[in-house]
Write a protein that holds these residues in place. Sequence first.
Motif: not given
Lengths: 467, 107
Positions: A414-426, A439-447
């Motif tokens: 699922i290409k979450a990294n293409t969305a405008k913002n990503v919130i990762v609950m972990k 890498e997604l967790f280190y993406d600029k768009k990811t919080r």
Amino acid sequence: MANSDILKICYLLGSLSFIVGLKMLSRPDSAKRGNLFAALGMTVSIAGTILFHENVNHATGEVSRIGNLLFIFGAIAIGTLTGYLSAMRVKMTAMPQMVSLFNGMGGACAALISLVEMNTHHPQEFGLRLIIFLGLMIGTVSFAGSMIAFGKLEEKIKDYGSKVQQVINNLLVFAILGLIIYISQGDSTTDSLIWVVFGASAVYGILFVMPIGGADMPVVISLLNSFTGIAAALGGFMYDNQVMLTGGILVGSAGTILTILMCKAMNRSLWNVVSGAFSASGGSGKSTEGLSISEINVTDAAILCAYSQRVTIVPGYGLAVAQAQHTCHEFEKVLESKGVEVTYAVHPVAGRMPGHMNVLLAEADVPYPKLKEMDEVNPHLPNTDVVIVIGANDVVNPAAETDPGSPIYGMPIIKANTAKNVIVMKRSMGKGYAGIENELFYDKKTRMLFGDAKASLEKLIAELKSV
Amino acid sequence: MILLSEFQGFLTSLDIWDISFILLLAVFLGIEVISNVPAILHTPLMSGANAIHGVVIIGSIIVMGHTEPDNYFALTLGFLAVVLGTLNVVGGFVVTHRMLQMFKKKK
């Protein structure tokens, strides 16, 4: 009508119910009836066997009916009660283990039949001996393997494997098969070697599943499922019993296809899964050293979601572990009441089994049309304001597309990294089931929003209500 | 030892061709039935198939039903086999039913 004819009709009805039942099980609207239908056919077949099964002695023409009825009914009563209670009590998150356990029981049943048959009747013919020994081997492998798979899913058994073990495994299979062919040719004097076949098959079953990574357990369970089907079919050969034959073969072939479909969903070959390559190469992948993550607090996350137009939730096993599917549904309802469009993006292998996540979300009453499959959701992600990843990891890891060195390279994600913002609950920065960096967790768009999925969602709901 | 002679007639009495036809048809039916299954049904389907191979219980009933009442070895293992087979059948169908029950609740 002779008893044997009535029995044949029972078996015909049983076989028919299995075929039609499986077919109905593969369509959402008829699945439930399909299951009941197959169960009805099974009941008819079992009752028919008890009532009408006859053995004819070729020498004397003497007919013997099913005896020891007290023991049989006692055993069925115990099995029914235990099976019903454990199936009713198991949590939906523990479903894969349960299927594995029941599968193991079937395998053990097949193995015991062979043991009793050989030790009581000491058959002489090569064909019959071969069938009995093969049934014993496959049933035992399925039983031992399923128990290990159960232990792994319960996280009581760790992965263990090495190249040497791989070689031993392969040698062991050939050794067992060689022994089986050898003792099948002999007369009853070699019958006691059946215990060697039994022991070696149990060891093989354990060694077979030991090196396979936890993430691959569904594939293994599906494979062992088809093994048990084949063991049941061998029993059908042994007794010239049509319903065992059709039921067993049907599950054997359907199970094999299902196994291959699951491997395809992860872009892996069956051999790759079985040889345990996943866990062995787990450490590789791009280094994320020097990259930093950014966190988000609950208030900001709530505001971000509340002012979005479109939010997509990507649920993973973490959501299931936290038992957060109900809270997640409530979160979705609160967002919808704010005019936000919410969908779920469900990866085919999200959870611990393909389709497991759908079962869990259905349990929480999430409306069916909100569940989107990966291929359906990916094109819309660039227009999605926020993707909320809840307890999922590998299924949103961009390394599957960008890093040929990664063990999950080629797996559709699922290409979450293409969305405008990503919130990762972990819960923490721990790695996913595949044991690789994301890498997604280190993406600029990811919080990142750390904490237990259920607690975080509850806080988000409270915040949202006050926004 | 009642069955010993029956087994001697096994290969001659058993029509290997009939069985081969059943085998062939069942293999293709299995493949046909499974293809085009939506991913959401993979788990219930696997669980349902798991229940169906519980048909092996019939073998255990046959073995148990034709065992001499004084053959304690066979009776014990046979008893265990029937218990395990029933677990497979009942547990398998009930678990599948529970999974599907959840899909049914919402429209």
